[in-house]
Enzyme design. Structure first.
Site, mmCIF file in Angstrom:
data_model
loop_
_atom_site.group_PDB
_atom_site.id
_atom_site.type_symbol
_atom_site.label_atom_id
_atom_site.label_comp_id
_atom_site.label_asym_id
_atom_site.label_seq_id
_atom_site.Cartn_x
_atom_site.Cartn_y
_atom_site.Cartn_z
ATOM 1 N N THR A 174 5.986 10.342 8.800
ATOM 2 C CA THR A 174 5.720 10.058 10.208
ATOM 3 C C THR A 174 6.977 10.113 11.065
ATOM 4 O OG1 THR A 174 5.073 8.268 11.714
ATOM 5 C CG2 THR A 174 5.946 7.603 9.616
ATOM 6 N N TYR A 231 6.056 -0.007 9.150
ATOM 7 C CA TYR A 231 5.338 1.232 8.845
ATOM 8 C C TYR A 231 6.341 2.365 8.616
ATOM 9 C CZ TYR A 231 2.707 5.514 9.617
ATOM 10 O OH TYR A 231 2.184 6.774 9.490
ATOM 11 N N PHE A 245 4.019 14.019 13.975
ATOM 12 C CA PHE A 245 4.165 13.312 15.243
ATOM 13 C C PHE A 245 2.748 12.811 15.590
ATOM 14 C CE2 PHE A 245 8.653 13.461 16.610
ATOM 15 C CZ PHE A 245 9.142 13.859 15.386
ATOM 16 N N ASP A 256 6.629 0.826 21.286
ATOM 17 C CA ASP A 256 6.410 2.211 21.737
ATOM 18 C C ASP A 256 7.690 2.805 22.326
ATOM 19 O OD1 ASP A 256 3.744 2.496 21.085
ATOM 20 O OD2 ASP A 256 2.993 2.059 23.097
ATOM 21 N N ASN A 284 0.820 -1.220 0.000
ATOM 22 C CA ASN A 284 0.000 0.000 0.000
ATOM 23 C C ASN A 284 0.846 1.258 0.000
ATOM 24 O OD1 ASN A 284 -3.109 0.150 0.553
ATOM 25 N ND2 ASN A 284 -2.347 -1.826 1.254
HETATM 26 N N1 UFG Z 1 -1.870 4.425 24.601
HETATM 27 C C1 UFG Z 1 -2.461 3.931 25.771
HETATM 28 N N2 UFG Z 1 -3.739 3.455 25.674
HETATM 29 C C2 UFG Z 1 -4.443 3.444 24.501
HETATM 30 C C3 UFG Z 1 -3.827 3.957 23.336
HETATM 31 C C4 UFG Z 1 -2.545 4.433 23.426
HETATM 32 O O1 UFG Z 1 -1.847 3.904 26.823
HETATM 33 O O2 UFG Z 1 -5.594 2.983 24.502
HETATM 34 C C5 UFG Z 1 -0.521 4.986 24.702
HETATM 35 C C6 UFG Z 1 0.472 4.317 23.753
HETATM 36 O O3 UFG Z 1 1.030 3.174 24.339
HETATM 37 C C7 UFG Z 1 1.453 5.456 23.520
HETATM 38 C C8 UFG Z 1 0.590 6.719 23.585
HETATM 39 O O4 UFG Z 1 -0.578 6.322 24.289
HETATM 40 O O5 UFG Z 1 2.361 5.500 24.575
HETATM 41 C C9 UFG Z 1 0.187 7.251 22.228
HETATM 42 O O6 UFG Z 1 -0.326 6.175 21.449
HETATM 43 P P1 UFG Z 1 -1.096 6.382 20.080
HETATM 44 O O7 UFG Z 1 -1.516 5.019 19.622
HETATM 45 O O8 UFG Z 1 -2.147 7.415 20.234
HETATM 46 O O9 UFG Z 1 -0.005 6.973 19.110
HETATM 47 P P2 UFG Z 1 1.459 6.418 18.767
HETATM 48 O O10 UFG Z 1 2.417 7.297 19.515
HETATM 49 O O11 UFG Z 1 1.599 4.979 18.930
HETATM 50 O O12 UFG Z 1 1.497 6.627 17.193
HETATM 51 C C10 UFG Z 1 1.997 7.758 16.627
HETATM 52 C C11 UFG Z 1 1.424 7.883 15.233
HETATM 53 C C12 UFG Z 1 2.020 6.854 14.330
HETATM 54 C C13 UFG Z 1 3.516 6.902 14.436
HETATM 55 C C14 UFG Z 1 3.950 6.680 15.849
HETATM 56 C C15 UFG Z 1 5.454 6.731 15.965
HETATM 57 O O13 UFG Z 1 0.012 7.736 15.265
HETATM 58 O O14 UFG Z 1 1.631 7.116 13.005
HETATM 59 O O15 UFG Z 1 3.400 7.685 16.639
HETATM 60 O O16 UFG Z 1 5.875 5.964 17.052
HETATM 61 F F1 UFG Z 1 4.053 5.914 13.680
#
Ligand code: UFG
Length: 324
Positions: free
Chosen positions: A116, A140, A168, A284, A91
């Site tokens: 990203t 990704y 971010f 993470d 994709n």
């Molecule tokens: N988290 C929780 N509970 C939830 C969802 C998330 O504790 O229900 C925590 C995650 O573990 C993380 C933080 O909240 O520590 C943020 O999580 P998100 O899923 O909202 O976002 P991410 O940081 O994982 O993702 C973002 C972007 C991605 C990118 C990534 C890079 O959405 O596109 O950062 O690490 F790739």
């Protein structure tokens, strides 16, 4: 200008379409509707097609004479990319290659590409600027980094002008409250926090409370979706004057921990938010905070939403009365 917005029915794409129209541009949406919502772009021209379908793409360029492309189509879940890497390369990489080919054939030479923070991998500094090493730790991030390389090559070989914007943590919703974030399943923090207030979902979990941060939870740089779209407008302007492939990090420069996000949501909603402490989620990093100094200096971009309460208030307006 007339812009082809690939992925224009998705979360960030639909906000982009609204910003374009509000600023006097024309938008044509190209979307396979796999995760997008036609309700988010009522009355606007929509070509339902897939980037993997070269013919559909070529037809879209033939029927709509556009000046530039904005490209939001992607699979974007880190954990899913670990279990289904081929889908991500197909994709995100092969799909983008088709798009670049179609643009070249149609003589369209300007692209704004959504990348990203995941291209950087494990952060090696507190704040990540564009000089930070790019060593993605999941498919990704790798897929997005491959496209960044393709854009650099297309700039030298074909004269493609591009601006890559490395988001971010995109967050919030249009202040009108009628479009917003709606993923199935929802994995992102702010929607999950607000859904828990509304009794939706399986209960809020905080993934990891033993990180080396002030309160033990992950710190992220949340940037309002309309601040992202305003950066895209700046990028369009920038490409009028600059050839080549350029990349900018986009965050608001402030980190907020998971617990700080929950506290903010408590202030905004007035609800007491219960959560379960759960193990760390694979992949993470503890802290991800952007330096957006380059975007401010070179694109003339200025984020408007800098406080967490402000960002969550817009998301709350959307989630309370979620329409799709
Ligand atoms: N988290 C929780 N509970 C939830 C969802 C998330 O504790 O229900 C925590 C995650 O573990 C993380 C933080 O909240 O520590 C943020 O999580 P998100 O899923 O909202 O976002 P991410 O940081 O994982 O993702 C973002 C972007 C991605 C990118 C990534 C890079 O959405 O596109 O950062 O690490 F790739």
């Amino acid at each position: 200008m007339k812009i082809l917005v690939c992925g224009g029915a998705g979360y960030i794409g639909s906000h982009m379409v609204r910003t374009l129209v509000a600023n006097g541009h024309e938008a044509v949406i190209f979307d396979n509707l796999s995760t997008g919502h036609p309700e988010s772009i009522p009355g606007l021209p929509l070509v339902q097609g897939d980037l993997l379908d070269s013919r559909a793409l070529l037809q879209a360029f033939e029927h709509h004479s556009v000046d530039a492309v904005m490209h939001f189509c992607a699979r974007s879940l880190v954990s899913e990319s670990m279990s289904e890497p081929n889908a991500y390369y197909q994709n995100n990489v092969a799909g983008t290659l088709n798009l670049l080919d179609a643009m070249r054939r149609a003589g369209v030479d300007k692209l704004v590409f959504s990348s990203t923070a995941a291209i950087f991998g494990q952060p090696q500094s507190d704040v990540i600027d564009e000089t930070h090493p790019t060593v993605p730790i999941n498919p990704y991030g790798a897929s997005k980094l491959m496209v960044e390389r393709m854009l650099a090559d297309a700039a030298s070989a074909y004269g493609l002008r591009s601006v890559t914007l490395r988001y971010f943590n995109a967050a919030g919703a249009d202040p009108d409250g009628d479009i917003g974030e709606s993923h199935q399943p929802e994995t992102h923090l702010i929607p999950n926090v607000l859904r828990s207030v509304l009794g939706r979902g399986d209960g809020l979990k905080v993934f990891g409370t033993d990180y080396p941060t002030a309160d033990g939870t992950c710190v992220r740089d949340y940037i309002h979706v309309n601040d992202l779209t305003s950066a895209h407008l700046c990028a369009l302007q920038f490409m009028r004057a600059h050839t080549g492939a350029h990349a900018f990090n986009l965050g608001n420069g402030c980190g907020f921990s998971v617990l700080e996000v929950i506290e903010s949501a408590q202030r905004v909603t007035g609800a007491r938010i219960e959560f379960e402490r759960a193990p760390r989620r694979a992949g993470d990093p503890a802290v991800l905070v952007a330096s957006s100094a380059k975007a401010r200096e070179q694109l003339g971009w200025e984020p408007v939403y800098t406080g967490m309460d402000e960002i969550i208030a817009t998301a709350w307006r959307w989630h309370r009365d979620q329409r799709y």
